[in-house]
Design an enzyme around this catalytic site. Sequence first.
Site, PDB file in Angstrom:
ATOM      1  N   ASP A 153       0.820  -1.224   0.000  1.00  0.00           N
ATOM      2  CA  ASP A 153       0.000   0.000   0.000  1.00  0.00           C
ATOM      3  C   ASP A 153       0.852   1.271   0.000  1.00  0.00           C
ATOM      4  O   ASP A 153       0.364   2.346   0.367  1.00  0.00           O
ATOM      5  CB  ASP A 153      -0.957   0.035   1.206  1.00  0.00           C
ATOM      6  CG  ASP A 153      -1.952  -1.126   1.190  1.00  0.00           C
ATOM      7  OD1 ASP A 153      -2.170  -1.692   0.109  1.00  0.00           O
ATOM      8  OD2 ASP A 153      -2.492  -1.459   2.249  1.00  0.00           O
ATOM      9  N   GLU A 154       2.120   1.155  -0.397  1.00  0.00           N
ATOM     10  CA  GLU A 154       3.000   2.324  -0.381  1.00  0.00           C
ATOM     11  C   GLU A 154       3.531   2.675  -1.775  1.00  0.00           C
ATOM     12  O   GLU A 154       4.351   3.576  -1.918  1.00  0.00           O
ATOM     13  CB  GLU A 154       4.188   2.077   0.563  1.00  0.00           C
ATOM     14  CG  GLU A 154       3.833   2.020   2.034  1.00  0.00           C
ATOM     15  CD  GLU A 154       3.517   3.385   2.624  1.00  0.00           C
ATOM     16  OE1 GLU A 154       3.723   4.405   1.940  1.00  0.00           O
ATOM     17  OE2 GLU A 154       3.054   3.426   3.774  1.00  0.00           O
TER      18      GLU A 154
END
Lengths: 285, 285, 285, 285
Positions: D229-230
């Site tokens: 999620d980065e």
Amino acid sequence: MTTEWVLTLSCPDRPGIVHAVAGVLAAHDGNITESQQFGDPASGLFFMRVQVELQVEAEAGREALTAALAPVTERFGMTWQLDVVGRRLRTLVLVSKAPHCLVDLLYRERYQGMPVDAVGVVGNHPDLADMAAFYGKPFHHVPVTKDTKARAEDRLRELVAELDVELVVLARYMQILSDELCRDLEGQVINIHHSFLPSFKGARPYAQAHDRGVKLIGATSHYVTGDLDEGPIIEQDVERVDHSRAVADLVAIGEDVERRTLARAVRWHAEHRVLLDGHRTVVFR
Amino acid sequence: MTTEWVLTLSCPDRPGIVHAVAGVLAAHDGNITESQQFGDPASGLFFMRVQVELQVEAEAGREALTAALAPVTERFGMTWQLDVVGRRLRTLVLVSKAPHCLVDLLYRERYQGMPVDAVGVVGNHPDLADMAAFYGKPFHHVPVTKDTKARAEDRLRELVAELDVELVVLARYMQILSDELCRDLEGQVINIHHSFLPSFKGARPYAQAHDRGVKLIGATSHYVTGDLDEGPIIEQDVERVDHSRAVADLVAIGEDVERRTLARAVRWHAEHRVLLDGHRTVVFR
Amino acid sequence: MTTEWVLTLSCPDRPGIVHAVAGVLAAHDGNITESQQFGDPASGLFFMRVQVELQVEAEAGREALTAALAPVTERFGMTWQLDVVGRRLRTLVLVSKAPHCLVDLLYRERYQGMPVDAVGVVGNHPDLADMAAFYGKPFHHVPVTKDTKARAEDRLRELVAELDVELVVLARYMQILSDELCRDLEGQVINIHHSFLPSFKGARPYAQAHDRGVKLIGATSHYVTGDLDEGPIIEQDVERVDHSRAVADLVAIGEDVERRTLARAVRWHAEHRVLLDGHRTVVFR
Amino acid sequence: MTTEWVLTLSCPDRPGIVHAVAGVLAAHDGNITESQQFGDPASGLFFMRVQVELQVEAEAGREALTAALAPVTERFGMTWQLDVVGRRLRTLVLVSKAPHCLVDLLYRERYQGMPVDAVGVVGNHPDLADMAAFYGKPFHHVPVTKDTKARAEDRLRELVAELDVELVVLARYMQILSDELCRDLEGQVINIHHSFLPSFKGARPYAQAHDRGVKLIGATSHYVTGDLDEGPIIEQDVERVDHSRAVADLVAIGEDVERRTLARAVRWHAEHRVLLDGHRTVVFR
């Protein structure tokens, strides 16, 4: 010393335009910081806006750059404009009684770096004189009646001339300019109409919108032409409403849409982001 | 056993309506889960939608509730409707060649719990038969030419009757229904028009929008009346576009606006959230 | 003489609430003009807001209505509030140097009928004194340093008491209130945080947003609690940005999102449209 | 014969880049139809995307153009890519049970000219095999359990190799790819996360959003990196919700945001509009 310039141009589309323009800038060791191009298949025109840093002083640079660009602008038959980035456009704001657009423009000039210099505020009513005064702007009360309309327009023309005005903003000015004045100031007058044009042209658009039961209300900022509410559109925006809103609510909600739509149009114009493509606009945001 | 009901009503506004309705529901030990009311000062009408849980079976409950409400609905002269929450409306979808609205409606019925039951798809062209088949929907090819228009409408009427249709959705159906059919199915036909009405009525709205240089394009879902593009608006939405978009781009971008605008209108209608207030709508979302 | 009242309430959900409340209003010949209800299955609480016209004078009416409601509010264990529609909430606005939220609030109070009465403006810097003065608002310069922080809070408490303040608005006030003050004023202090919470809590949210490369920036208006940036959210909004925006651009763009987000939260609070549901809010718009 | 090419490049910023590139294109009589440039002061990098019509055949042209560009790309140290406009990217779509993103991608490929060629659909559950079949796409059921995870990834790698895959789309694929696979396919895997990142990372973001009481829910499409999620964000969007929405409602509303956010990201990637600027993206829309 570095100055940042903005060059905008349009001309009939054909190969080599970008290369030719970039060549002049490269020859001056220019560093392009932002640029956009667009070729319109419908009109056959090419549009370009470029911001470029040059190692010259502002005024000397203009002359040198203009001379260097001349062969290119002539060869391609360009309509073009050159300005220093951030120079504030000398602006005359016309108002009636509604404050929302004037409040917002003056706020944005003082606090948000909008590159306009409101050299005066004209009101056909005196109501907004105190707001102009707070922001240190000369207020000119120019009443308009059927009988004085011609005289009032003469006064507007005087102010435009005296104050060296480059842009006139109709900030909910409830008077219609004469065809002649529209023509003389073509491309220099921006209006905000309180509907999502072409819906609800003419008078009382919010009452029309309420009656039709629309679910979004809008505002349109456009250049003023002799053809009422038909000038080239610069920006539009809308806001959701529902059945529970009376006409007065639509008016209040609409004020927010109007002020932000007008503010964007004025800013983009002042930053030389709006180019004319017939009766449409190219907006390089 | 608990059943959740939805009651919608409208009547001339006067004190005591909410109390009277809530009294009937309370007498049945009803638990109100969602309710909205609106009094329109313009029309003088009051509108109410209430969802309520009752400890009765669905069919027996309808009769009992109807009987219990009768004194109230009569006293206030109410137009009203009672249904079980989540019951799927028997729906006929009319299409031509463009797939986007049909694809979206069938997807939402199958996967998103939209409370419609598409009992048939009618196409004046055969193109979308395979899509209907994939979703297990009977497809009826009803071609329309100038000569066969009347016969085609007869076939539509037959289908509406045979299939016990409660709602007709014009999902980019490129034919105009006759005045008579519009009148007979009033309040039961939902259309999607590919412009932000009342802008760009009639044919080729995206070409009109492009020519006018608007900065937002839109879609409008409305009930169909004999007056083309003038029926009560249920929902509208818009999408931002810029100068670089050709007419074909606007058509493609518009498809997304159309399908979501139509889907909302159909869902709200099927959930009994849309009430008529003259030629306007009250939408209790 | 007709007065319009607004009644808000919440209580454990069970059958009969609406009927009981509507009964009291009907007994006073009240005409309901707007009402919304909501039962939260998660918390088991029921929420209601009703606007009603009554044939009584404002002050006498309050007493009579309160007495008449007492059996109902007690029976259902209601938390409730009664006010006259349009009464302006006595509000203290706290600012630092950034003008955008203050400018907008004072504009909306004077010109847009937002029902607040800004009885004073407190700044820990003197920069916005002239803006307060233009709108006729007393400005209190209360500087805050590490050493004077406690004394400054005492001054705030004094002002809240002296001026009979009902609402404190932190209009980009760059100081953190002590836990104790937060607790004492719980539900009466509204803040605007310049990010889309819970993203980018704490300091320099626009720099954080730029670094993360988000495509929308936002603002959040919430009630202040002792838990920094964790209070119940009243309203949020966003604006689209792209890669070309530097941190300074995000700050400028964000100012527009902040001021409109805060203005909505303050208006809804002042119109008694916001009810607390644990650490969440119910907003009857 | 005319072919339209798209050239994208990035390199350390310095004067002369645009002129040098435009020079090569002009030497081939290229007609620039669309171009955008951006210099990022933060990273010191310059980015350019240009669409240009050349009088050469597609394949011969690639070689000639590559050779002609070589001196320029080497001189400025460019990372660059050249493709034919409209060529469809060979794409593998990974799904689990949720249909909304797959339905939308396949619809857009077939009906909306999205330039991808979904050469296969992989599901760790068999649920969406019929949807793939309807659109004529081979479906590969590759179950994943803790024990078979490594074997499943081997199968994915095989498919990527066999099918000559250029882009992998995680269309709500509920499995986390291994760090190694993420690294090997860096810049070629696009995911849709069902929250407005960086809010609500990890599992059950809608439950987190409901608990926090946010007023807008969102979705984020990003390149996949080993850091969950980065990865660099390509596109984000939001939808307004209110207190009345339960977690299940947020899930359903979110599906619409997810599918349109992912569709935009995939289209822009396939049109070579997305360039990497460290862990941020430049998107030339």
